[in-house]
Every structure is written in C-alpha cells, then in structure tokens.
Design an enzyme around this catalytic site. Structure first.
Site, PDB file in Angstrom:
ATOM      1  N   ASP A  23       9.576   7.507 -16.106  1.00  0.00           N
ATOM      2  CA  ASP A  23      10.512   8.172 -15.756  1.00  0.00           C
ATOM      3  C   ASP A  23      11.221   9.208 -16.609  1.00  0.00           C
ATOM      4  O   ASP A  23      11.227   9.398 -17.083  1.00  0.00           O
ATOM      5  CB  ASP A  23      11.526   7.637 -14.886  1.00  0.00           C
ATOM      6  CG  ASP A  23      13.129   8.434 -14.399  1.00  0.00           C
ATOM      7  OD1 ASP A  23      13.023   9.392 -14.341  1.00  0.00           O
ATOM      8  OD2 ASP A  23      13.979   7.740 -14.942  1.00  0.00           O
ATOM      9  N   ASN A  25      13.415  12.212 -16.550  1.00  0.00           N
ATOM     10  CA  ASN A  25      14.862  13.095 -16.201  1.00  0.00           C
ATOM     11  C   ASN A  25      15.766  11.901 -15.446  1.00  0.00           C
ATOM     12  O   ASN A  25      16.313  12.243 -15.782  1.00  0.00           O
ATOM     13  CB  ASN A  25      14.480  13.845 -14.750  1.00  0.00           C
ATOM     14  CG  ASN A  25      14.296  13.755 -13.825  1.00  0.00           C
ATOM     15  OD1 ASN A  25      14.094  12.154 -13.460  1.00  0.00           O
ATOM     16  ND2 ASN A  25      14.265  13.781 -12.935  1.00  0.00           N
ATOM     17  N   ASP A  27      16.411   9.719 -13.090  1.00  0.00           N
ATOM     18  CA  ASP A  27      16.676   9.385 -12.800  1.00  0.00           C
ATOM     19  C   ASP A  27      16.735   8.213 -12.098  1.00  0.00           C
ATOM     20  O   ASP A  27      17.369   7.739 -11.077  1.00  0.00           O
ATOM     21  CB  ASP A  27      16.596  10.636 -11.797  1.00  0.00           C
ATOM     22  CG  ASP A  27      15.729  10.597 -11.002  1.00  0.00           C
ATOM     23  OD1 ASP A  27      14.368   9.681 -11.570  1.00  0.00           O
ATOM     24  OD2 ASP A  27      15.164  11.174  -9.565  1.00  0.00           O
ATOM     25  N   ASP A  31       8.407   9.610 -12.124  1.00  0.00           N
ATOM     26  CA  ASP A  31       7.751  10.907 -11.274  1.00  0.00           C
ATOM     27  C   ASP A  31       6.632  11.281 -11.960  1.00  0.00           C
ATOM     28  O   ASP A  31       5.964  10.964 -12.764  1.00  0.00           O
ATOM     29  CB  ASP A  31       8.821  11.843 -11.206  1.00  0.00           C
ATOM     30  CG  ASP A  31       9.927  11.761 -13.506  1.00  0.00           C
ATOM     31  OD1 ASP A  31       8.499  11.775 -14.056  1.00  0.00           O
ATOM     32  OD2 ASP A  31      10.594  11.536 -13.250  1.00  0.00           O
ATOM     33  N   ASP A 202      -4.979   3.997   2.855  1.00  0.00           N
ATOM     34  CA  ASP A 202      -4.626   2.606   3.244  1.00  0.00           C
ATOM     35  C   ASP A 202      -4.326   2.159   5.037  1.00  0.00           C
ATOM     36  O   ASP A 202      -4.529   3.270   5.722  1.00  0.00           O
ATOM     37  CB  ASP A 202      -2.886   4.395   3.543  1.00  0.00           C
ATOM     38  CG  ASP A 202      -1.518   2.615   3.967  1.00  0.00           C
ATOM     39  OD1 ASP A 202      -1.930   1.513   2.473  1.00  0.00           O
ATOM     40  OD2 ASP A 202      -0.875   2.264   4.728  1.00  0.00           O
ATOM     41  N   GLU A 267      -8.588   1.010   1.931  1.00  0.00           N
ATOM     42  CA  GLU A 267      -8.144  -0.163   2.011  1.00  0.00           C
ATOM     43  C   GLU A 267      -8.725  -1.008   3.375  1.00  0.00           C
ATOM     44  O   GLU A 267      -7.922  -0.538   3.985  1.00  0.00           O
ATOM     45  CB  GLU A 267      -6.714  -0.179   1.815  1.00  0.00           C
ATOM     46  CG  GLU A 267      -6.190  -1.791   1.948  1.00  0.00           C
ATOM     47  CD  GLU A 267      -4.467  -1.038   1.613  1.00  0.00           C
ATOM     48  OE1 GLU A 267      -3.741  -2.897   2.003  1.00  0.00           O
ATOM     49  OE2 GLU A 267      -4.326  -0.520   2.847  1.00  0.00           O
TER      50      GLU A 267
HETATM   51  O1  TEU Z   1      -0.718  -2.529   2.854  1.00  0.00           O
HETATM   52  C1  TEU Z   1      -1.761  -2.629   4.074  1.00  0.00           C
HETATM   53  C2  TEU Z   1      -0.955  -3.944   4.050  1.00  0.00           C
HETATM   54  O2  TEU Z   1       0.293  -4.495   3.728  1.00  0.00           O
HETATM   55  C3  TEU Z   1      -2.021  -5.414   4.454  1.00  0.00           C
HETATM   56  O3  TEU Z   1      -2.978  -5.445   3.639  1.00  0.00           O
HETATM   57  C4  TEU Z   1      -1.119  -6.396   4.390  1.00  0.00           C
HETATM   58  O4  TEU Z   1      -0.707  -6.518   3.382  1.00  0.00           O
HETATM   59  C5  TEU Z   1      -2.393  -7.518   5.624  1.00  0.00           C
HETATM   60  O5  TEU Z   1      -3.130  -6.422   6.388  1.00  0.00           O
HETATM   61  C6  TEU Z   1      -1.387  -8.779   5.067  1.00  0.00           C
HETATM   62  O6  TEU Z   1      -1.569  -8.835   6.467  1.00  0.00           O
HETATM   63  C7  TEU Z   1      -1.001  -1.096   2.358  1.00  0.00           C
HETATM   64  C8  TEU Z   1       0.257  -0.321   1.288  1.00  0.00           C
HETATM   65  O7  TEU Z   1      -0.390  -0.890   0.403  1.00  0.00           O
HETATM   66  C9  TEU Z   1       1.273  -0.823   1.511  1.00  0.00           C
HETATM   67  O8  TEU Z   1       2.334  -0.481   0.540  1.00  0.00           O
HETATM   68  C10 TEU Z   1       2.279  -0.369   2.541  1.00  0.00           C
HETATM   69  O9  TEU Z   1       3.506  -1.523   2.053  1.00  0.00           O
HETATM   70  C11 TEU Z   1       1.739  -1.073   3.561  1.00  0.00           C
HETATM   71  O10 TEU Z   1      -0.148  -0.446   3.727  1.00  0.00           O
HETATM   72  C12 TEU Z   1       2.110   0.182   5.541  1.00  0.00           C
HETATM   73  O11 TEU Z   1       1.834   1.083   5.013  1.00  0.00           O
HETATM   74 CA    CA Z   2      12.364  10.263 -11.917  1.00  0.00          CA
END
Ligand code: TEU
Ligand code: CA
Length: 521
Positions: A23, A25, A27, A31, A202, A267
C-alpha cells in the site's frame, strides 16, 4: 514476426494479490504504485511474469472479481497512469505483465447489467442469462452458486431470475450472445494496446451454459451444515460447467491475441487429464492452471499420479501451482510448520522441471503459513481470508504493508516470516526459492530438453531426466535411494539441506520429503 519459441518458455510467474501486496498511500489497500516499489524485489527473486489480480472498478463484493468497468482502474488501486507506469517499470526490468480478465460474470453495478435489468424487452437484456421461475415460483433449475445457495436471484420487477455461478452480485454473462463476444474482443485489445503480455482468464471453464438450462444430476445428499464448496461438489456439473463450446471462445481469443505473442492462461477447473487438455489444444488457450495441487491436503501418492497423467496429456499446456489467493496456503495445507514448508518446496522443485509455467503466489517464497485473522471473515466463503493477509515486508507496524490500517485485520507476522529478515538469513526459505528460480536460468535443460520419466518402484518417488538434468522427488516419509546410470553426478539443488553427499557411486540417497536436482555427466 513470429519467433520459434513462445516467450514464456522457461519463465516463472508470480501472482500479486493487489489488495494485500503493498500500500503506497496509507489507505490500507494495496495499489499499483505499491507494486512498483517492489519490482526490484521480484526481479531479485527471479520472477519473469508478474500476474496482477483485478484492479478494475468494482463494488468489491468479491474483492475485485466483480468488475463494473473492464477498461479502467479502481481509484482504491490507483489510476490508469499508474498502470501505464507499472507496465513500463516491469518491462524496463525485463519482466512481463499479465492481467486478469473476468469474462464469466460482471458486477451487478456494471452498466450492461443496469440496462439489461431495466428493460426486459430490450436487446441489452440478452447479455445476461434470464429465466422464468419454475412452476412453484422458485429458481428455474437446481444449479447452485459456488458461494452458497441457488445460482439464481429473482428480479422482482420483471419476475425473472438472473443466473450467477458466484455471488448474486456477480450476474453471469450470456456467451451465446455475439455482442458479448465482440465486447470482450475489444477489452482484450484495449489492454494489449497498453502493453500487457498475457491474460489470466477467470473461471474459463464456465462461460457457456446449457442452452436449455437443464438440471444437474445430484450425486450426493445435501445437508445444512455443508460448506458451499461441498454442496457445489454434490452435483455432476454437466450442464453449467465445461460445455464443449467454451473452447470456441478461446479459439477466437487466440486470433485476437495473435499466435505466441500474448499469453492466454486459463483458470480451468475441468476433469483431468482429458478435459483440461482440451482447453490447451493448439489454437485455444496457451496454458491452464492445474489447480488440484493448490486445493488438496498432503496426499503425495495422489499428487504424483495426477502430475504424471496431467503432464503427459498436455506437456507444455499446464501451469503448475500449489498456491493462489483462493485456498489456504500450502505450508498450512501440507501439515504446517517445517514439514509443511519442506513438502511445499519438494513439490515446487519438481514443478520447475515440468513443461508449462510454474507460478508462485505472493509470500510463498517466504514459506508462509496462513495468516491469522483477528476480526470477522471478509471472504464470502471464509476459507480464503488466511491466504489474503498482507505481505510481510518487515517487522514494523503491519509488517510494512501499509502506513495506515490494513483492510483486513490480522495478526502481525513474526520477524522471521518477513522479507527483510529472510534476506539477511542465507538459510531462510526466501533464499531457497530464489536459488530454485535461478535454476531454470542456469540449467535450461531443466525446461528445454525432452522430458523422460525414470522408473521408480515406489509410488511416492517421481524421477525424470531432461538432458543433463535428473530430478528425483522423494515425497515419502522415509529416506530412499535411487539408482542412476552414471556415477558422475552432482547435486545442483536440494529442496532442503542434505549435508555432505558422496557422489562416488551410482546410487543417490534422498532424505524423506525432499527433491534433488542433479547434473549428470
Ligand atoms: O475462482 C474460481 C473458483 O472459485 C473456482 O475455481 C472454485 O474454487 C472451484 O470451482 C471450486 O469448486 C475465481 C477467482 O480466482 C476467485 O477469487 C473468484 O472469487 C472467482 O473466480 C469468481 O470470480
Ligand atoms: Ca493504497
């Protein structure tokens, strides 16, 4: 111009969980300028790719994974000028930058959702997944949210439900709609124009849903005391996850991102090895995180079995991790204390000799166990708080993370868990990880030479050869010996101190839960 080798071959990545890294600043929230102040550290550690978790405008119901503007920076994390500066500082140090793209869902506050919700008959409605109630007035089908309860929330004004595989504040986009596909092409392009080298995608396995929104078969009974993840796992997700046409989206992204230029790292949580391998077939994603090792307790037999089969199904396509911002830290999951650290290092050492790009999660290089919370949970599913406590830089207030009060209330880490203290202590985990990352540079055979598995009678021992490098992982609780076909070898890395080792024979002795990297002549 296209080079023969993708730029990420041989690279090591590092996940920066932006809220908790540095961080600048006061808060209490990490960041982008804070990240800039730590780049010399990451370079010193040997990191090649810096992955930044979402820093986009967001109401923060899921700490940034609920995006309300895909082409901006949340003021809590800095400005777009800070982002540009960060990219140039990363590139100036010869590193690459990867950002998160969150295509499965937006924030409930995204203007797309406001339009979709306010005009049920308008074209914007089709950006999301809406359905009429079941005959009893309840949710349209039996799908569950990962984070608990039904995957549907009723919009009282229109009488329809919206679909959300995560929080109700994270409505799922309708990837069958061409407008959604076009928008994301433009979003990727927008960040590429700002110099990003890769995207972490994601929940890449969830974008397309069954067109008829059919019920998932239930495979185990549900009860009230179940954690949301357990309830989610009580279904066969054949209709909400891993639909075959997900891959088409990434084939399209591959065109947008250009072959071998901008890395697409998904992911992906699909059945392994075949289901995972489909996502990284030529023309789709470059790599996918194989998350099982980051989700499990210490079960080395299962781990090695998964590793062999997953590796062989997609030798360059898997990004190996035992840690990220979604699960308890590996030191904690693998038994805690010295044992947890030793096991983590033994596994990560083996990962460094596999195809694909290994990633460390911030603080993994310090051998951190989970942080200890003082207050309430911040995470909607609770279990992800312990890995999200501030990065411990030094022994000062809040471990030097912030001059203010951190967003998460956790116990200060002991001095020996901090970067400042470990840098001065040659036997500290930090130096072990740094040497490990350096190996990929000093011994490129480790990732470049063809991989050949070596036979081992013990299912808890995994051995492989890549050119001049032989790696033997003994994940069993007993020491073992391993026969080499040469007596000319030396240890170039050991995941824990092994003392003096005789290398005058063709048998190498390996302590329990230890991985050795040997150079043979
Ligand atoms: O995570 C996806 C997620 O939650 C899955 O991999 C889950 O853990 C698994 O299917 C278990 O059943 C991503 C991000 O890394 C996480 O931080 C977010 O909360 C999520 O997506 C939603 O965007
Ligand atoms: Ca900050």
């Amino acid at each position: 111009m296209q080079s023969a080798e993708p730029w990420w071959h041989g690279a090591v990545g590092y996940e920066v969980y932006i809220r908790s890294f540095a961080d600048s600043n006061g808060d209490g929230i990490g960041d982008l300028p804070g990240v800039i102040t730590k780049l010399d550290y990451l370079k010193w550690l040997g990191v090649d790719i810096v992955w930044l978790t979402p820093f986009y405008p967001s109401p923060g119901h899921d700490h940034g994974y609920d995006v309300s503007d895909y082409c901006g920076v949340a003021s809590r994390h800095g400005t777009i000028g800070d982002f540009d500066a960060l990219v140039s500082e990363i590139h100036g140090r010869g590193m690459r930058v990867m950002v998160d793209v969150v295509p499965n869902h937006t924030s409930i506050e995204h203007p797309w959702f406001s339009s979709a919700r306010s005009d049920p008959s308008g074209p914007e409605r089709q950006r999301y997944i809406w359905a009429d109630p079941a005959p009893d007035g309840g949710p349209p089908n039996n799908w569950l949210s990962h984070f608990g309860g039904p995957a549907w929330t009723l919009d009282e004004a229109s009488g329809q439900y919206w679909c959300h595989l995560f929080l109700s504040e994270q409505p799922d986009l309708n990837w069958r709609n061409p407008a959604v596909r076009d928008d994301f092409d433009a979003i990727l392009q927008w960040w590429m124009d700002r110099g990003v080298d890769g995207f972490r995608v994601d929940v890449a396995h969830a974008l397309i849903k069954d067109a008829e929104l059919r019920d998932n078969p239930q495979t185990a009974p549900l009860h009230d005391s179940m954690h949301p993840f357990e309830a989610f796992a009580a279904f066969d997700h054949r209709h909400d996850l891993d639909q075959p046409s997900n891959i088409e989206i990434f084939e399209r992204w591959r065109q947008v991102c250009g072959p071998q230029q901008v890395m697409l790292l998904g992911e992906v949580n699909a059945p392994w090895p075949g289901g995972m391998a489909r996502y990284v077939a030529p023309g789709a994603l470059d790599q996918a995180f194989f998350l099982r090792p980051a989700m499990m307790g210490w079960d080395p037999g299962l781990l090695l079995q998964m590793l062999r089969s997953m590796h062989d199904a997609a030798p360059e396509g898997v990004s190996w991790v035992i840690s990220n911002h979604d699960r308890p830290r590996p030191v904690t999951r693998f038994g805690g204390g010295e044992a947890g650290l030793q096991r983590s290092l033994a596994v990560t050492t083996l990962f460094m000799a596999l195809g694909g790009t290994p990633f460390l999660y911030q603080g993994e290089e310090l051998g951190l166990p989970d942080g200890v919370l003082r207050g309430d949970h911040y995470d909607p599913v609770a279990i992800r708080d312990g890995c999200r406590t501030p990065m411990p830089w030094d022994a000062g207030p809040y471990n030097g993370f912030s001059a203010g009060t951190p967003w998460i209330d956790s116990e200060t880490r002991p001095q020996k868990q901090t970067v400042a203290s470990q840098r001065d202590e040659p036997s500290a985990p930090l130096h072990r990880y740094r040497s490990l990352l350096g190996l990929r540079r000093s011994h490129p055979d480790m990732w470049q030479a063809p991989l050949q598995w070596l036979d081992s009678a013990d299912p808890l021992v995994c051995a492989l050869r890549r050119g001049s490098i032989t790696v033997v992982a003994n994940l069993s609780p007993e020491p073992t010996s391993f026969g080499l076909d040469s007596s000319g070898w030396q240890i170039v890395y050991s995941s824990q101190e092994v003392g003096s080792v005789s290398n005058s024979s063709d048998i190498v002795l390996i302590p329990a839960e230890t991985t050795l990297v040997l150079k043979t002549s």
